[in-house]
Design a protein around this motif. Structure first.
Motif, PDB file in Angstrom:
ATOM      1  N   TRP A  46     104.665 -51.704 -27.771  1.00 51.98           N
ATOM      2  CA  TRP A  46     105.748 -52.630 -28.112  1.00 51.98           C
ATOM      3  C   TRP A  46     106.348 -53.102 -26.793  1.00 51.98           C
ATOM      4  O   TRP A  46     106.753 -52.294 -25.963  1.00 51.98           O
ATOM      5  N   GLY A  66     104.328 -53.726 -33.869  1.00 48.72           N
ATOM      6  CA  GLY A  66     104.979 -54.538 -34.898  1.00 48.72           C
ATOM      7  C   GLY A  66     104.029 -55.573 -35.477  1.00 48.72           C
ATOM      8  O   GLY A  66     102.969 -55.865 -34.903  1.00 48.72           O
ATOM      9  N   ALA A  67     104.470 -56.156 -36.594  1.00 54.71           N
ATOM     10  CA  ALA A  67     103.705 -57.257 -37.201  1.00 54.71           C
ATOM     11  C   ALA A  67     103.763 -58.493 -36.300  1.00 54.71           C
ATOM     12  O   ALA A  67     102.795 -59.229 -36.170  1.00 54.71           O
ATOM     13  N   GLY A  68     104.905 -58.691 -35.675  1.00 59.15           N
ATOM     14  CA  GLY A  68     105.067 -59.824 -34.764  1.00 59.15           C
ATOM     15  C   GLY A  68     104.420 -59.504 -33.423  1.00 59.15           C
ATOM     16  O   GLY A  68     104.433 -58.353 -32.971  1.00 59.15           O
ATOM     17  N   LEU A  92     105.230 -50.883 -44.022  1.00 58.70           N
ATOM     18  CA  LEU A  92     105.984 -51.975 -43.392  1.00 58.70           C
ATOM     19  C   LEU A  92     106.160 -53.113 -44.405  1.00 58.70           C
ATOM     20  O   LEU A  92     107.242 -53.702 -44.534  1.00 58.70           O
ATOM     21  N   ARG A 224     112.371 -63.832 -36.717  1.00 59.23           N
ATOM     22  CA  ARG A 224     112.763 -63.533 -35.342  1.00 59.23           C
ATOM     23  C   ARG A 224     114.029 -64.317 -35.009  1.00 59.23           C
ATOM     24  O   ARG A 224     114.232 -65.438 -35.513  1.00 59.23           O
ATOM     25  N   HIS A 272     117.999 -55.548 -37.031  1.00 61.90           N
ATOM     26  CA  HIS A 272     116.530 -55.637 -36.925  1.00 61.90           C
ATOM     27  C   HIS A 272     115.862 -54.419 -37.574  1.00 61.90           C
ATOM     28  O   HIS A 272     115.037 -53.744 -36.966  1.00 61.90           O
ATOM     29  N   SER A 275     112.436 -54.202 -41.888  1.00 59.97           N
ATOM     30  CA  SER A 275     111.367 -53.253 -42.158  1.00 59.97           C
ATOM     31  C   SER A 275     110.921 -52.632 -40.839  1.00 59.97           C
ATOM     32  O   SER A 275     110.944 -53.293 -39.811  1.00 59.97           O
ATOM     33  N   THR A 277     107.909 -50.223 -38.870  1.00 60.00           N
ATOM     34  CA  THR A 277     106.567 -49.643 -38.897  1.00 60.00           C
ATOM     35  C   THR A 277     106.667 -48.136 -39.113  1.00 60.00           C
ATOM     36  O   THR A 277     107.406 -47.457 -38.405  1.00 60.00           O
TER      37      THR A 277
HETATM   38  C1  OXD Z   1     107.796 -56.307 -36.375  1.00 63.95           C
HETATM   39  C2  OXD Z   1     109.215 -55.981 -36.238  1.00 63.95           C
HETATM   40  O1  OXD Z   1     107.364 -57.350 -35.889  1.00 63.95           O
HETATM   41  O2  OXD Z   1     109.613 -54.817 -36.483  1.00 63.95           O
HETATM   42  O3  OXD Z   1     107.065 -55.499 -37.001  1.00 63.95           O
HETATM   43  O4  OXD Z   1     110.007 -56.861 -35.910  1.00 63.95           O
END
Ligand code: OXD
Ligand code: NDP
Length: 309
Positions: A46, A66-68, A92, A224, A272, A275, A277
């Motif tokens: 991360w 993260g997903a992003g 997630l 975001r 933030h 959700s 992970t």
């Molecule tokens: C993600 C986050 O991108 O937690 O998973 O923001």
């Protein structure tokens, strides 16, 4: 050969134990003790410092915690040609579905107005419509939004989505691309942003977009902070164009103490955590992908560096 981990999300917990248990065949090194950089084949990270991943010459894959993946793609020295895998894991997804469902229902059922009435000791029987006459729209309709839509669809909401490519999902009207944005906004009373942050989506939640929503719409942003022009949200709340906003992400995180969002009566701030992970299921996804790579197969859930997600 080894895997290096840098799990310093706000809410990081010890990951190394889970890797050792789930993927015993990989040596797992912590970021501050990398050892020989030539031995590092996998990175699970991360927001690594710019240029850091380039110091591992034998890297086979970069896994985002993260997903992003905006935290990775902003690195101008990201090693070329190394696949990037984003986080797709069931818990997630489940967490985001819970967050979105909770905040859609809160707006739909006039939660903020009822909370204000209670504060003022007002007994006013607000009449709320039922879900089929409430129009919810998703900006971005990927893994997370589609699962939230599944639950909202079961509740009967009138759903639509806006994405780059057209979707065929039962109970969800699909709008796509630049031409689809205005008609999508015109029909959306509760707007849920679950876009990735890319050069194309940066600042998309702005005054021009809010003006195209029906007056008094609600905004939920769990994408975001870079999607939102924060002064425009405040102006839209002030003018009544937006009735309320639930914001999980901000341009500056942690949200500075002096931000007007903290005390705004029609804004819900969450830190933030829409959700998070989850360790066990995330490491299982990473382990499965590493085993695919070792077997000569392509990893799943790779990122298109040109599209930015
Ligand atoms: C993600 C986050 O991108 O937690 O998973 O923001
Ligand atoms: P996906 O990659 O599965 O979905 C992204 C969606 O956005 C797709 O539908 C894609 O369209 C659409 N999209 C991307 N660019 C554009 C564009 N220019 N115009 C229109 N549509 C576009 O991502 P996820 O659902 O897994 O995650 C979404 C985001 O949620 C993450 O990137 C992250 O920023 C955020 N997130 C936030 C968390 C939090 O706690 N607040 C936790 C986890 C994620 P198409 O389908 O056509 O490709």
């Amino acid at each position: 050969m080894a895997l290096i981990i840098k799990p310093d999300l706000e809410h990081a917990r010890p990951w190394r134990e889970v890797f050792l248990e789930t993927l015993p065949e990989q040596e797992c090194r912590e970021w501050d003790r990398p050892g020989d950089p030539e031995a590092i084949e996998y990175a699970f990270v991360w927001a690594p410092p710019s240029g850091a991943l380039k110091t591992f010459p034998n890297l086979k894959c970069i896994f985002s915690i993260g997903a992003g993946v905006d935290h990775l793609l902003k690195d101008p020295d990201l090693p070329d040609g190394v696949p990037i895998v984003r986080m797709v894991e069931p818990e997630l997804t489940q967490g985001m579905t819970e967050y979105v469902t909770m905040h859609v229902l809160r707006f739909h059922r006039e939660g903020p107005a009822l909370e204000a009435q209670q504060r003022d000791r007002v007994w006013n029987e607000l009449i709320v419509p039922t879900a089929p006459s409430r129009r919810v729209g998703f900006l971005g309709f990927g893994v997370l939004a589609q699962d939230s839509a599944r639950v909202l669809n079961a509740l009967g909401f009138d759903l639509a989505c806006w994405s780059r490519t057209a979707k065929t999902v039962d109970g969800v009207q699909s709008f796509r691309g630049a031409d689809g944005l205005d008609p999508f906004l015109a029909r959306t009373e509760i707007l849920v942003c679950l876009l990735p942050l890319t050069p194309e989506t940066d600042g998309i939640l702005n005054a021009g977009l809010f003006a195209k929503l029906p007056r008094g719409a609600w905004l939920i942003n769990a994408g975001r902070g870079g999607h939102q022009i924060e002064e425009d949200i405040l102006d839209a709340l002030e003018s009544g164009q937006l009735s309320g906003a639930t914001l999980d992400v901000f341009r500056s995180e942690p949200l500075p103490k002096e931000s007007p969002f903290w005390a705004h009566p029609r804004v819900t701030v969450t830190p933030h955590i829409a959700s998070v992970t989850q360790q066990k299921s995330a490491v299982e996804q990473v382990a499965a992908n590493i085993r695919r790579i070792e077997a000569g197969e392509a990893p799943l859930n790779t990122v298109d560096r040109v599209l930015g997600y």
